[in-house]
Structures are given as C-alpha cells and as structure tokens.
Design a protein around this motif. Structure first.
Motif, PDB file in Angstrom:
ATOM      1  N   ALA A  28       0.862  -1.255   0.010  1.00 40.17           N
ATOM      2  CA  ALA A  28       0.125   0.088   0.004  1.00 40.17           C
ATOM      3  C   ALA A  28       0.917   1.201  -0.109  1.00 40.17           C
ATOM      4  O   ALA A  28       0.686   2.285  -0.868  1.00 40.17           O
ATOM      5  CB  ALA A  28      -0.951  -0.150   1.119  1.00 40.17           C
ATOM      6  N   THR A  29       1.776   1.157   0.877  1.00 42.70           N
ATOM      7  CA  THR A  29       2.832   2.407   0.886  1.00 42.70           C
ATOM      8  C   THR A  29       3.559   2.724  -0.345  1.00 42.70           C
ATOM      9  O   THR A  29       3.515   3.796  -0.929  1.00 42.70           O
ATOM     10  CB  THR A  29       3.986   2.250   1.929  1.00 42.70           C
ATOM     11  OG1 THR A  29       3.359   2.040   3.214  1.00 42.70           O
ATOM     12  CG2 THR A  29       4.827   3.323   1.822  1.00 42.70           C
ATOM     13  N   LEU A  30       3.956   1.669  -1.189  1.00 37.40           N
ATOM     14  CA  LEU A  30       4.698   1.887  -2.495  1.00 37.40           C
ATOM     15  C   LEU A  30       3.529   2.140  -3.404  1.00 37.40           C
ATOM     16  O   LEU A  30       4.105   3.221  -4.153  1.00 37.40           O
ATOM     17  CB  LEU A  30       5.190   0.283  -2.596  1.00 37.40           C
ATOM     18  CG  LEU A  30       6.401  -0.335  -2.249  1.00 37.40           C
ATOM     19  CD1 LEU A  30       6.606  -1.479  -2.612  1.00 37.40           C
ATOM     20  CD2 LEU A  30       7.613   0.820  -2.590  1.00 37.40           C
ATOM     21  N   ALA A  31       2.379   1.772  -3.427  1.00 31.56           N
ATOM     22  CA  ALA A  31       1.527   2.091  -4.328  1.00 31.56           C
ATOM     23  C   ALA A  31       0.928   3.336  -4.283  1.00 31.56           C
ATOM     24  O   ALA A  31       0.749   4.245  -5.203  1.00 31.56           O
ATOM     25  CB  ALA A  31       0.123   1.209  -4.316  1.00 31.56           C
ATOM     26  N   LYS A  32       0.814   4.049  -3.078  1.00 29.90           N
ATOM     27  CA  LYS A  32       0.576   5.443  -2.626  1.00 29.90           C
ATOM     28  C   LYS A  32       1.724   6.414  -3.232  1.00 29.90           C
ATOM     29  O   LYS A  32       1.339   7.522  -3.173  1.00 29.90           O
ATOM     30  CB  LYS A  32       0.153   5.604  -1.090  1.00 29.90           C
ATOM     31  CG  LYS A  32      -1.098   4.856  -1.018  1.00 29.90           C
ATOM     32  CD  LYS A  32      -1.408   5.040   0.618  1.00 29.90           C
ATOM     33  CE  LYS A  32      -2.674   4.408   0.912  1.00 29.90           C
ATOM     34  NZ  LYS A  32      -2.962   4.313   2.279  1.00 29.90           N
ATOM     35  N   ASN A  33       2.815   5.839  -3.236  1.00 26.68           N
ATOM     36  CA  ASN A  33       4.114   6.609  -3.905  1.00 26.68           C
ATOM     37  C   ASN A  33       4.280   6.597  -4.985  1.00 26.68           C
ATOM     38  O   ASN A  33       5.530   6.820  -5.497  1.00 26.68           O
ATOM     39  CB  ASN A  33       5.106   6.213  -2.735  1.00 26.68           C
ATOM     40  CG  ASN A  33       5.081   6.905  -1.563  1.00 26.68           C
ATOM     41  OD1 ASN A  33       5.223   8.230  -1.313  1.00 26.68           O
ATOM     42  ND2 ASN A  33       4.709   6.202  -0.542  1.00 26.68           N
ATOM     43  N   GLY A  34       3.389   6.076  -5.943  1.00 25.53           N
ATOM     44  CA  GLY A  34       3.485   5.892  -7.293  1.00 25.53           C
ATOM     45  C   GLY A  34       4.045   4.663  -7.962  1.00 25.53           C
ATOM     46  O   GLY A  34       4.323   4.578  -9.188  1.00 25.53           O
ATOM     47  N   PHE A  35       4.342   3.709  -7.128  1.00 30.70           N
ATOM     48  CA  PHE A  35       4.964   2.463  -7.787  1.00 30.70           C
ATOM     49  C   PHE A  35       3.695   1.378  -8.026  1.00 30.70           C
ATOM     50  O   PHE A  35       2.658   1.589  -7.437  1.00 30.70           O
ATOM     51  CB  PHE A  35       5.729   1.668  -6.614  1.00 30.70           C
ATOM     52  CG  PHE A  35       6.903   2.217  -6.405  1.00 30.70           C
ATOM     53  CD1 PHE A  35       8.116   2.009  -7.134  1.00 30.70           C
ATOM     54  CD2 PHE A  35       7.076   3.311  -5.222  1.00 30.70           C
ATOM     55  CE1 PHE A  35       9.485   2.628  -7.034  1.00 30.70           C
ATOM     56  CE2 PHE A  35       8.461   3.745  -5.149  1.00 30.70           C
ATOM     57  CZ  PHE A  35       9.415   3.663  -5.993  1.00 30.70           C
ATOM     58  N   ARG A  36       3.903   0.649  -9.220  1.00 28.76           N
ATOM     59  CA  ARG A  36       2.994  -0.329  -9.454  1.00 28.76           C
ATOM     60  C   ARG A  36       2.861  -1.490  -8.642  1.00 28.76           C
ATOM     61  O   ARG A  36       3.223  -2.626  -8.857  1.00 28.76           O
ATOM     62  CB  ARG A  36       2.895  -0.535 -10.731  1.00 28.76           C
ATOM     63  CG  ARG A  36       2.619   0.426 -11.834  1.00 28.76           C
ATOM     64  CD  ARG A  36       2.662  -0.218 -13.406  1.00 28.76           C
ATOM     65  NE  ARG A  36       1.871  -0.887 -13.519  1.00 28.76           N
ATOM     66  CZ  ARG A  36       1.992  -1.801 -14.422  1.00 28.76           C
ATOM     67  NH1 ARG A  36       2.909  -1.894 -15.396  1.00 28.76           N
ATOM     68  NH2 ARG A  36       0.897  -2.883 -14.866  1.00 28.76           N
ATOM     69  N   ALA A  37       2.582  -1.435  -7.087  1.00 33.67           N
ATOM     70  CA  ALA A  37       2.660  -2.565  -6.378  1.00 33.67           C
ATOM     71  C   ALA A  37       1.244  -2.935  -5.775  1.00 33.67           C
ATOM     72  O   ALA A  37       0.202  -2.443  -5.602  1.00 33.67           O
ATOM     73  CB  ALA A  37       3.476  -1.856  -4.992  1.00 33.67           C
ATOM     74  N   SER A  38       1.482  -4.274  -5.673  1.00 34.14           N
ATOM     75  CA  SER A  38      -0.037  -4.710  -5.423  1.00 34.14           C
ATOM     76  C   SER A  38       0.205  -6.364  -4.626  1.00 34.14           C
ATOM     77  O   SER A  38       1.456  -6.786  -4.855  1.00 34.14           O
ATOM     78  CB  SER A  38      -1.007  -5.170  -6.390  1.00 34.14           C
ATOM     79  OG  SER A  38      -0.441  -5.687  -7.560  1.00 34.14           O
ATOM     80  N   VAL A  39      -0.630  -6.792  -4.026  1.00 39.24           N
ATOM     81  CA  VAL A  39      -0.691  -8.136  -3.540  1.00 39.24           C
ATOM     82  C   VAL A  39      -1.287  -9.112  -4.471  1.00 39.24           C
ATOM     83  O   VAL A  39      -2.605  -8.842  -4.750  1.00 39.24           O
ATOM     84  CB  VAL A  39      -1.335  -8.118  -2.155  1.00 39.24           C
ATOM     85  CG1 VAL A  39      -1.280  -9.622  -1.455  1.00 39.24           C
ATOM     86  CG2 VAL A  39      -0.630  -7.371  -1.166  1.00 39.24           C
TER      87      VAL A  39
END
Length: 74
Positions: A28-39
């Motif tokens: 969630a932190t990565l996604a909120k900072n612009g990375f395409r991160a997910s579970v």
C-alpha cells in the motif's frame, strides 16, 4: 514511473497474520508513492482482517495470468 510491477505473492489466510499485514502495508505504501505495487492472491479471501487499502490482483497458480480484483467487502 517505470512499467515494472511489484507483486507480493501470497496465499489468502483464513485467520489474521502479522506477516501478511506487513506485506499489505508495504504494498500500500509503495502504491501510494507511485509504484505499481500490489498483492497477488490465488483466491479472494473470505474476509478482510487488515482494513488496508491495497491493490489486490487475482493470480492463477502458475502466476501466468493476473486479473484486478475490487476491494474486499467486509
């Protein structure tokens, strides 16, 4: 940002787990900072124990196909 994607691959738990909570928080932190991160999960969990706004994808067991899931309803 890059087109690269960060996936945290996990099995859905039927009980809360602190380690999975940390994975959700990190994604969630990565996604909120612009990375395409997910579970990436193989099946949708029956219940959301964590209440963390994180992108979740449905992955087949071979991790060859991903489909975006809507947030888990409590």
């Amino acid at each position: 940002m890059s087109e690269r994607r960060i996936l945290y691959v996990a099995e859905p738990f039927v009980f809360p787990s602190g380690g999975i909570s940390v994975i959700y928080q990190h994604a969630a932190t990565l996604a909120k900072n612009g990375f395409r991160a997910s579970v990436a999960l193989t099946t949708r969990p029956e219940r959301d124990f964590y209440g963390i706004d994180v992108p979740i994808v449905n992955a087949d067991r071979n991790l060859t196909h991903f489909a975006w899931l809507s947030p888990i309803e409590n």
